[in-house]
Design an enzyme around this catalytic site. Structure first.
Site, mmCIF file in Angstrom:
data_model
loop_
_atom_site.group_PDB
_atom_site.id
_atom_site.type_symbol
_atom_site.label_atom_id
_atom_site.label_comp_id
_atom_site.label_asym_id
_atom_site.label_seq_id
_atom_site.Cartn_x
_atom_site.Cartn_y
_atom_site.Cartn_z
ATOM 1 N N THR A 119 0.859 -1.182 0.000
ATOM 2 C CA THR A 119 0.000 0.000 0.000
ATOM 3 C C THR A 119 0.892 1.226 0.000
ATOM 4 O OG1 THR A 119 -1.785 -1.132 1.180
ATOM 5 C CG2 THR A 119 -1.779 1.273 1.250
ATOM 6 N N LYS A 137 -7.521 1.406 -2.835
ATOM 7 C CA LYS A 137 -7.155 0.971 -1.483
ATOM 8 C C LYS A 137 -7.355 2.111 -0.490
ATOM 9 C CE LYS A 137 -5.560 -1.603 1.837
ATOM 10 N NZ LYS A 137 -4.259 -2.304 1.839
ATOM 11 N N LYS A 153 -0.042 5.060 8.746
ATOM 12 C CA LYS A 153 0.685 5.306 7.496
ATOM 13 C C LYS A 153 -0.288 5.396 6.322
ATOM 14 C CE LYS A 153 2.053 2.122 4.943
ATOM 15 N NZ LYS A 153 1.628 1.442 3.684
#
Length: 289
Positions: A95, A170, A238
């Site tokens: 990701t 995502k 994150k």
């Protein structure tokens, strides 16, 4: 069957590479902690390599599953890309920011390589069970190859557009998940403070419009004070930072996401960064009544 280099054997990558090896692909794996790669090679058919260059030599496909933008940049450096055969397919399950995916796709195209950003959803358990959902950003011509290669650990895969689109999808996933976890934490707190049997309440509302994967799979562990069931606060923070940065770029307003990001930051300051994302419940006080 293909010769595949798999770079990154974390909680997700370790079982994903195992599924590929067990399905008959020839696997060469690399992990920064080589002992983990050696342990993987003792458990699955494949070779543990000491460098990314060794793992990717003459590979048909290179798959990454690491942590951050910087990790991907470090692995896919100019020297490594230059040694890959023309037509090699690079699948990045990390990701990352969409801008990194777009940048790498352009660099790879210049060298006759194929790049796809294919982040995953389903968590560690989904990786172990081979039941992950994949969001692909790729050239249309590469999609069938991606489907074929990733099939051993895929429950669902969809092409969302060209490189970068997988990462943006995502981000949507993480935005939705963050809000759901916070809402569930608040609901559990409210139920307990109201003197209700929170487990009984979840059983009832879990059959209606309030139901979600988080409610079905996390309410009991949250009530039990168990916060070691998967995706860590540090990694979610994150990801939410990436979402907020992209929102600034495309003009989106994410007030709930920004607030939950702040809450995760508070948990990090309290030393809870390694706990799973449902640890949001720990921030909420119990009633003093």
């Amino acid at each position: 069957m293909a010769t595949i280099a798999f770079l990154g054997l974390g909680n997700m990558g370790y079982p994903m590479a195992g599924h590929l090896a067990n399905s008959g692909h020839q696997l060469r794996v690399f992990n920064r902690t080589h002992n983990k790669a050696q342990r993987w090679a003792e458990e699955f058919p494949g070779t543990a390599c000491t460098t990314p260059a060794t793992a990717t030599q003459n590979a048909d496909a290179v798959i990454l599953c690491v942590g951050r933008d910087g990790d991907v940049r470090e692995l896919l450096n100019d020297q490594l890309l230059a040694q890959l055969q023309p037509g090699t397919l690079i699948i990045d399950h990390t990701t990352t920011s969409a801008r990194l995916a777009e940048e790498l796709a352009a660099r790879c195209a210049e060298q006759g390589l194929r790049f796809a950003d294919v982040p995953v959803s389903g968590g560690q358990q989904g990786a172990i069970n081979g039941q992950l959902s994949l969001m692909a950003g790729c050239a249309a011509a590469d999609y069938d190859d991606i489907v074929r290669i990733t099939a051993p650990y895929t429950r669902l895969i969809e092409r969302l557009g060209n490189p970068g689109c997988g990462q943006k999808a995502k981000m949507v996933n993480q935005i939705c998940v963050a809000g759901l976890i916070q809402a569930l934490a608040e609901g559990l707190q409210f139920a307990r403070n109201a003197g209700l049997d929170a487990e009984q309440v979840m059983k009832v509302i879990g059959q209606g419009a309030a139901s979600s994967w988080q409610l079905q799979n996390r309410h009991q562990t949250m009530l039990n004070g168990e916060f070691d069931h998967g995706f860590a606060v540090d990694w979610m923070r994150k990801d939410l930072q990436i979402c907020l940065q992209e929102a600034l770029h495309n003009g989106s307003s994410l007030p709930v996401t920004a607030l939950v990001d702040q809450f995760y930051g508070e948990l990090q300051q309290q030393g809870a960064g390694k706990l799973d994302t449902s640890a949001l419940l720990l921030r909420l006080p119990k009633s003093s009544r």
